[in-house]
Design an enzyme around this catalytic site. Structure first.
Site, PDB file in Angstrom:
ATOM      1  CB  ALA A   1     -10.878 -10.897   5.564  1.00  0.00           C
ATOM      2  CG  ASP A   2     -11.931 -15.048   2.161  1.00  0.00           C
ATOM      3  OD1 ASP A   2     -11.158 -15.554   2.987  1.00  0.00           O
ATOM      4  OD2 ASP A   2     -13.133 -15.337   2.085  1.00  0.00           O
ATOM      5  CB  ILE A   3     -10.237  -9.701  -1.592  1.00  0.00           C
ATOM      6  CG1 ILE A   3     -11.514 -10.266  -2.233  1.00  0.00           C
ATOM      7  CG2 ILE A   3      -9.489  -8.819  -2.578  1.00  0.00           C
ATOM      8  CD1 ILE A   3     -12.572  -9.225  -2.526  1.00  0.00           C
TER       9      ILE A   3
ATOM     10  N   GLY B   1      -5.573 -13.235  -0.355  1.00  0.00           N
ATOM     11  CA  GLY B   1      -5.212 -13.749  -1.671  1.00  0.00           C
ATOM     12  C   GLY B   1      -4.219 -12.853  -2.382  1.00  0.00           C
TER      13      GLY B   1
END
Length: 292
Positions: A181-183, A186
């Site tokens: 989810a962070d990737i 980003g």
């Protein structure tokens, strides 16, 4: 630092920490932008202390930095600024005057309380591209909440389609082994900044960008979301199998495992021949993806 690249000459202020925001800044740095990371005074980015494993930091202190931190913060310079003080906030404003992009991932409204919101900084630099990365965006009932990758993987449905089949040992919700989810957030942030830079080249105007972990993860659900939304089918957890393609999985062999990924009927014809069963390619039970 890269001194040449597609974004050579672009200056980025990276006011982010943990993963999603720093990853966006790292991508811009990898493409040649000058990235200045603004870290919390005395402590730095929270991710510096997420470990083990550890590595020596840039000051030569042995085993002081997390390898996790290094995975999303290459190609950056770093300074510490306490923007809660007027002197610190003023320093940020002076940096903004000569910046092209600012990326931040504080909780919605945090920087505005110190006079560092988009409207305040736009008045200083109308060409500024200001990208906010949050858990749940700038509006809506969850806008004020913090968001972390693990939480968003669950809320966006990723953990409902990841893991062993129901009824198999170890079944149940399972997170993806990297902070996906962070990737995704980003990546969306970096893509949005690139689009805004192109728009600025045409119009001369900066933009405000609102990226959330939840929206990014939901958009990345792709076929699993479409299957539910457009087909009324919940695909569920499928382990190493594929809900719509076959044969597609991990199979045991004499010396370990082999992965077979057959995504169209042409590949199945070739696979059948390799496996010594060319007749499968014309067998009505197997000759089409839907039948398999």
């Amino acid at each position: 630092m890269l001194n040449k690249g597609a974004l050579s000459g672009i200056r980025v202020l990276d006011m982010t920490r943990v993963v999603a925001g720093p990853y966006a800044g790292q991508i811009l740095g990898d493409l040649g932008a000058e990235v200045v990371k603004i870290e919390r005074k005395g402590e730095g980015d929270d991710c510096r202390r997420v470990g083990p494993p550890w590595m020596d930091n840039e000051l030569g202190r042995q085993g002081q930095d997390s390898t996790y931190y290094q995975s999303v913060n290459r190609n950056k310079s770093s300074i510490s600024v306490d923007f809660a003080t007027e002197a610190g906030a003023d320093l940020i404003r002076r940096l903004v005057a000569n910046a092209d992009v600012l990326v931040e991932n504080y909780r919605s409204g945090t920087l505005a309380r110190y006079g560092l919101g988009y409207e305040e900084l736009k008045a200083i630099n109308p060409k500024l591209i200001y990208c906010s990365v949050t858990g749940f965006g700038q509006t809506g009932p969850y806008a004020g909440r913090s968001g972390y990758d693990y939480l968003v993987q669950a809320m966006a449905g990723l953990m409902s389609v990841t893991g062993h089949h129901d009824g198999e040992p170890g079944d149940g919700p399972m997170r993806v082994g990297v902070p996906i989810a962070d990737i995704c957030a980003g990546l969306y942030a970096a893509i949005s900044v690139l689009a805004a830079l192109n728009y600025r080249n045409v119009s001369g105007e900066g933009q405000y960008i609102d990226v959330s972990l939840f929206d990014s993860q939901l958009s990345a659900m792709l076929n699993t979301f479409s299957g539910w939304f457009n087909g009324g089918t919940a695909l569920g957890r499928t382990g190493n199998d594929h809900p719509s393609a076959a044969p597609y999985g991990v199979f045991p062999v004499d010396d370990g495992f082999i992965l077979i990924a057959t995504f169209n009927d042409r590949e199945f014809v070739r696979l059948s021949a390799v496996l010594g069963h060319a007749d499968w390619a014309t067998d009505p039970r197997f000759c089409s993806m839907g039948a398999r």
